[in-house]
Design a protein around this motif. Structure first.
Motif, PDB file in Angstrom:
ATOM      1  N   THR A  99      40.517  21.383   0.513  1.00 42.25           N
ATOM      2  CA  THR A  99      40.000  22.644   1.044  1.00 42.25           C
ATOM      3  C   THR A  99      39.753  22.557   2.540  1.00 42.25           C
ATOM      4  O   THR A  99      40.116  23.466   3.306  1.00 42.25           O
ATOM      5  CB  THR A  99      38.690  23.025   0.322  1.00 42.25           C
ATOM      6  OG1 THR A  99      38.955  23.131  -1.074  1.00 42.25           O
ATOM      7  CG2 THR A  99      38.155  24.351   0.850  1.00 42.25           C
ATOM      8  N   ARG A 151      43.046  22.490   4.332  1.00 44.00           N
ATOM      9  CA  ARG A 151      43.743  23.781   4.229  1.00 44.00           C
ATOM     10  C   ARG A 151      43.210  24.783   5.246  1.00 44.00           C
ATOM     11  O   ARG A 151      43.971  25.405   5.989  1.00 44.00           O
ATOM     12  CB  ARG A 151      43.595  24.317   2.798  1.00 44.00           C
ATOM     13  CG  ARG A 151      44.329  25.616   2.553  1.00 44.00           C
ATOM     14  CD  ARG A 151      44.601  25.780   1.072  1.00 44.00           C
ATOM     15  NE  ARG A 151      43.392  25.697   0.271  1.00 44.00           N
ATOM     16  CZ  ARG A 151      42.641  26.762  -0.032  1.00 44.00           C
ATOM     17  NH1 ARG A 151      42.986  27.960   0.401  1.00 44.00           N
ATOM     18  NH2 ARG A 151      41.566  26.618  -0.791  1.00 44.00           N
ATOM     19  N   PHE A 152      41.894  24.936   5.311  1.00 42.78           N
ATOM     20  CA  PHE A 152      41.320  25.917   6.233  1.00 42.78           C
ATOM     21  C   PHE A 152      41.399  25.443   7.682  1.00 42.78           C
ATOM     22  O   PHE A 152      41.610  26.250   8.593  1.00 42.78           O
ATOM     23  CB  PHE A 152      39.873  26.232   5.837  1.00 42.78           C
ATOM     24  CG  PHE A 152      39.774  27.143   4.653  1.00 42.78           C
ATOM     25  CD1 PHE A 152      39.986  28.505   4.786  1.00 42.78           C
ATOM     26  CD2 PHE A 152      39.492  26.639   3.392  1.00 42.78           C
ATOM     27  CE1 PHE A 152      39.919  29.357   3.690  1.00 42.78           C
ATOM     28  CE2 PHE A 152      39.421  27.478   2.287  1.00 42.78           C
ATOM     29  CZ  PHE A 152      39.634  28.842   2.440  1.00 42.78           C
ATOM     30  N   LEU A 197      46.031  30.060   3.396  1.00 46.04           N
ATOM     31  CA  LEU A 197      44.818  30.812   3.078  1.00 46.04           C
ATOM     32  C   LEU A 197      44.868  31.424   1.683  1.00 46.04           C
ATOM     33  O   LEU A 197      43.833  31.709   1.081  1.00 46.04           O
ATOM     34  CB  LEU A 197      44.584  31.908   4.131  1.00 46.04           C
ATOM     35  CG  LEU A 197      44.206  31.392   5.526  1.00 46.04           C
ATOM     36  CD1 LEU A 197      44.162  32.552   6.508  1.00 46.04           C
ATOM     37  CD2 LEU A 197      42.880  30.640   5.499  1.00 46.04           C
ATOM     38  N   ALA A 228      45.004  26.052   8.705  1.00 48.41           N
ATOM     39  CA  ALA A 228      45.274  27.477   8.885  1.00 48.41           C
ATOM     40  C   ALA A 228      44.705  27.974  10.214  1.00 48.41           C
ATOM     41  O   ALA A 228      45.368  28.725  10.944  1.00 48.41           O
ATOM     42  CB  ALA A 228      44.682  28.278   7.727  1.00 48.41           C
ATOM     43  N   ALA A 229      43.489  27.551  10.553  1.00 45.28           N
ATOM     44  CA  ALA A 229      42.867  27.966  11.816  1.00 45.28           C
ATOM     45  C   ALA A 229      43.694  27.491  13.007  1.00 45.28           C
ATOM     46  O   ALA A 229      43.938  28.251  13.964  1.00 45.28           O
ATOM     47  CB  ALA A 229      41.444  27.415  11.901  1.00 45.28           C
ATOM     48  N   ALA A 242      50.205  29.705   7.931  1.00 41.60           N
ATOM     49  CA  ALA A 242      48.737  29.874   7.838  1.00 41.60           C
ATOM     50  C   ALA A 242      48.383  30.847   6.720  1.00 41.60           C
ATOM     51  O   ALA A 242      47.427  30.623   5.963  1.00 41.60           O
ATOM     52  CB  ALA A 242      48.196  30.376   9.178  1.00 41.60           C
ATOM     53  N   HIS A 243      49.155  31.910   6.594  1.00 38.06           N
ATOM     54  CA  HIS A 243      48.921  32.898   5.531  1.00 38.06           C
ATOM     55  C   HIS A 243      49.076  32.259   4.154  1.00 38.06           C
ATOM     56  O   HIS A 243      48.258  32.493   3.254  1.00 38.06           O
ATOM     57  CB  HIS A 243      49.912  34.056   5.696  1.00 38.06           C
ATOM     58  CG  HIS A 243      49.728  35.164   4.699  1.00 38.06           C
ATOM     59  ND1 HIS A 243      50.560  35.310   3.606  1.00 38.06           N
ATOM     60  CD2 HIS A 243      48.801  36.140   4.607  1.00 38.06           C
ATOM     61  CE1 HIS A 243      50.159  36.355   2.898  1.00 38.06           C
ATOM     62  NE2 HIS A 243      49.096  36.873   3.483  1.00 38.06           N
TER      63      HIS A 243
END
Length: 206
Positions: free
Chosen positions: A76, A79-80, A204, A83-84, A200-201
């Motif tokens: 997690t 992943r975030f 998320l 993405a950021a 990134a999409h």
């Protein structure tokens, strides 16, 4: 006896699977392509990508694919965080496309980028992408266990990574005449930016 017959089948299997996993255009590959076109720090960028893959593949082959199970929060966070970073880098590429003028930099003296920021960016694109752990540590690691010589399988996958990234980085210079035009650089920046945002999409929505 032909020399090729002396090469273990596991080496070919590792090379083929490893090559197929990194062949698709992603954030990392797009960055390598861009640096290759600029002809700046190409060797170090390719080495950073291939070396990172080598470490991750070795970790998978040596049985560290259970990391995600041991640390449930790891996936997690990656992943975030990934993405950021991709959203920020994609915005930067789209801004460069809007401003334009990149071809002039590329042709006349190529305003030299500092090595450290370039390496920081490519390493972030590599290590902040959860998919790289799934492809190398988990997938390649688990498949290597199905072969009698998993280390040879891993070596094949590592060779494929070095082959791919150095071919992409240095082969990009063949496209230099196309990117002598500002419009081509703008289209590349749009492509890179949208690629970053698309990945990134996906992260998320996982």
């Amino acid at each position: 006896m032909p020399l090729v017959s002396l090469i273990p089948p596991s080496l070919f299997a590792g090379f083929g699977l490893g090559f197929s996993l990194i062949l698709a255009i992603g954030a990392q590959n797009a960055f390598v392509l861009r640096q290759g076109l600029r002809q700046q720090h190409v060797f170090w960028v390719c080495l950073a990508c291939a070396g990172s893959d080598a470490l991750l593949i070795a970790a998978g082959v040596l049985g560290f694919g259970t990391l995600a199970q041991a640390l449930p929060w790891f996936e997690t966070v990656m992943r975030f965080g990934g993405a950021a970073f991709l959203i920020w880098y994609g915005a930067r590429s789209l801004r460069a496309a809007w401003i334009g003028g990149e071809a002039l930099e590329a042709e006349v003296g190529k305003a030299e980028q500092l090595l450290l920021p370039v390496l920081t960016t490519v390493l972030a694109l590599t290590w902040l992408n959860p998919h790289v752990y799934l492809d190398t540590v988990v997938l390649l690691g688990s498949i290597s266990a199905q072969y009698p010589d998993p280390l040879v399988f891993g070596v094949g996958a590592i060779i494929s990574s070095f082959t791919f990234f150095f071919s992409l980085g240095y082969g990009a210079s063949l496209l230099a005449p196309i990117f002598a035009r500002p419009r081509a650089w703008q289209l590349l920046d749009v492509f890179v930016g949208l690629t970053m945002w698309a990945i990134a999409h996906k992260l998320l929505l996982m």
